[in-house]
Motif scaffolding. Sequence first.
Motif, short mmCIF file in Angstrom:
data_model
loop_
_atom_site.label_atom_id
_atom_site.label_comp_id
_atom_site.label_asym_id
_atom_site.label_seq_id
_atom_site.Cartn_x
_atom_site.Cartn_y
_atom_site.Cartn_z
N MET A 31 -26.04 15.67 -16.46
CA MET A 31 -25.58 17.00 -16.06
C MET A 31 -25.51 17.14 -14.55
O MET A 31 -26.49 16.93 -13.85
N MET A 32 -24.36 17.56 -14.08
CA MET A 32 -24.19 17.94 -12.68
C MET A 32 -23.51 19.30 -12.63
O MET A 32 -22.80 19.69 -13.57
N PHE A 33 -23.76 20.01 -11.56
CA PHE A 33 -23.24 21.37 -11.43
C PHE A 33 -22.70 21.58 -10.02
O PHE A 33 -23.17 20.96 -9.07
N TRP A 34 -21.75 22.49 -9.91
CA TRP A 34 -21.23 22.89 -8.61
C TRP A 34 -21.43 24.40 -8.46
O TRP A 34 -21.10 25.17 -9.37
N TYR A 35 -21.98 24.78 -7.30
CA TYR A 35 -22.24 26.18 -7.01
C TYR A 35 -21.54 26.56 -5.71
O TYR A 35 -21.26 25.72 -4.86
N ARG A 36 -21.33 27.86 -5.54
CA ARG A 36 -20.80 28.39 -4.30
C ARG A 36 -21.78 29.43 -3.78
O ARG A 36 -22.31 30.24 -4.54
N GLN A 37 -21.97 29.40 -2.48
CA GLN A 37 -22.81 30.40 -1.82
C GLN A 37 -22.02 31.04 -0.71
O GLN A 37 -21.85 30.46 0.37
N GLN A 38 -21.51 32.22 -0.97
CA GLN A 38 -20.75 32.93 0.04
C GLN A 38 -21.69 33.50 1.09
O GLN A 38 -22.89 33.68 0.83
N PRO A 39 -21.18 33.78 2.29
CA PRO A 39 -22.04 34.22 3.39
C PRO A 39 -22.94 35.38 2.99
O PRO A 39 -22.48 36.40 2.49
N GLY A 40 -24.24 35.18 3.17
CA GLY A 40 -25.20 36.23 2.89
C GLY A 40 -25.44 36.49 1.42
O GLY A 40 -26.09 37.49 1.08
N GLN A 41 -24.92 35.62 0.57
CA GLN A 41 -25.02 35.85 -0.87
C GLN A 41 -25.87 34.77 -1.53
O GLN A 41 -26.24 33.77 -0.92
N SER A 42 -26.13 34.98 -2.80
CA SER A 42 -26.86 34.00 -3.58
C SER A 42 -25.91 32.93 -4.11
O SER A 42 -24.71 32.94 -3.81
N LEU A 43 -26.43 32.02 -4.90
CA LEU A 43 -25.62 30.95 -5.45
C LEU A 43 -24.95 31.41 -6.74
O LEU A 43 -25.59 32.03 -7.59
N THR A 44 -23.69 31.05 -6.86
CA THR A 44 -22.91 31.36 -8.05
C THR A 44 -22.38 30.07 -8.64
O THR A 44 -21.82 29.24 -7.91
N LEU A 45 -22.54 29.89 -9.93
CA LEU A 45 -22.07 28.68 -10.58
C LEU A 45 -20.55 28.65 -10.64
O LEU A 45 -19.92 29.62 -11.06
N ILE A 46 -19.99 27.54 -10.20
CA ILE A 46 -18.54 27.34 -10.33
C ILE A 46 -18.25 26.67 -11.66
O ILE A 46 -17.44 27.15 -12.45
N ALA A 47 -18.92 25.54 -11.90
CA ALA A 47 -18.64 24.77 -13.10
C ALA A 47 -19.76 23.78 -13.39
O ALA A 47 -20.54 23.42 -12.50
N THR A 48 -19.81 23.39 -14.63
CA THR A 48 -20.71 22.33 -15.08
C THR A 48 -19.89 21.07 -15.30
O THR A 48 -18.82 21.13 -15.94
N ALA A 49 -20.37 19.96 -14.76
CA ALA A 49 -19.62 18.70 -14.84
C ALA A 49 -20.49 17.66 -15.51
O ALA A 49 -21.28 16.98 -14.85
N ASN A 50 -20.37 17.57 -16.82
CA ASN A 50 -21.13 16.58 -17.56
C ASN A 50 -20.29 15.33 -17.76
O ASN A 50 -19.10 15.42 -18.09
N GLN A 51 -20.90 14.20 -17.58
CA GLN A 51 -20.18 12.95 -17.72
C GLN A 51 -19.72 12.76 -19.14
O GLN A 51 -20.48 12.96 -20.09
N GLY A 52 -18.46 12.40 -19.30
CA GLY A 52 -17.91 12.17 -20.63
C GLY A 52 -17.22 13.37 -21.24
O GLY A 52 -16.72 13.28 -22.37
N SER A 53 -17.18 14.48 -20.51
CA SER A 53 -16.48 15.64 -21.03
C SER A 53 -15.79 16.38 -19.89
O SER A 53 -16.10 16.15 -18.71
N GLU A 54 -14.88 17.24 -20.25
CA GLU A 54 -14.18 18.03 -19.24
C GLU A 54 -15.16 19.03 -18.61
O GLU A 54 -16.06 19.53 -19.27
N ALA A 55 -14.92 19.33 -17.36
CA ALA A 55 -15.76 20.32 -16.68
C ALA A 55 -15.59 21.69 -17.33
O ALA A 55 -14.49 22.03 -17.79
N THR A 56 -16.67 22.43 -17.37
CA THR A 56 -16.65 23.78 -17.93
C THR A 56 -16.77 24.78 -16.79
O THR A 56 -17.76 24.75 -16.06
N TYR A 57 -15.80 25.68 -16.68
CA TYR A 57 -15.73 26.60 -15.55
C TYR A 57 -16.26 27.98 -15.93
O TYR A 57 -16.07 28.46 -17.05
#
Lengths: 116, 110
Positions: A31-57
Amino acid sequence: SAVISQKPSRDICQRGTSLTIQCQVDSQVTMMFWYRQQPGQSLTLIATANQGSEATYESGFVIDKFPISRPNLTFSTLTVSNMSPEDSSIYLCSARVASGGRGIQYFGAGTRLSVL
Amino acid sequence: AQRVTQPEKLLSVFKGAPVELKCNYSYSGSPELFWYVQYSRQRLQLLLRHISRESIKGFTADLNKGETSFHLKKPFAQEEDSAMYYCALSNSNSGYALNFGKGTSLLVTP
């Protein structure tokens, strides 16, 4: 534990261009994940990227804008496409490592993106 | 829907004083709760998770399912504790992604 290497660490890009962020893990993880942190904000999940399957947004993020690759168990990329100033953020990748029957997410240092 | 609430955006305490960073969550199942910390110019790192029930850097956090809380506590704050603290929730239904609170900036002054 896991060491996550992310690059570039920062970039300044022009509107309309694309940037690919690379994330390398020093061990094999499903399991790998991508997050975004906009200025002054908390982390927001962009997508989950599990090996062997399409990323889930997550809601609000689409594949055409944020295509993700996960070619193997130690590597992933996130592309920010057709950038606009609103995409200026810190982008972070993480990997979930099994620990004590559960899992812990370790984070990269982040990519600080500025779009002009 | 799951939600993590950290009511304090900024918490300022004097060195040696007790500190409590509040975290409440909403989730109907059995979540995993975490505290992550981000020191200045460093990456986000795990501080505590509820299943380990340990003390890290003098910090403890107890999961209270009745109050749906996971407050972070330290009896005597140190200046090096100044950082941004995030409470986060994870569960299998969300694919183990972390749902973060908005974070609390802790400032410990001498």
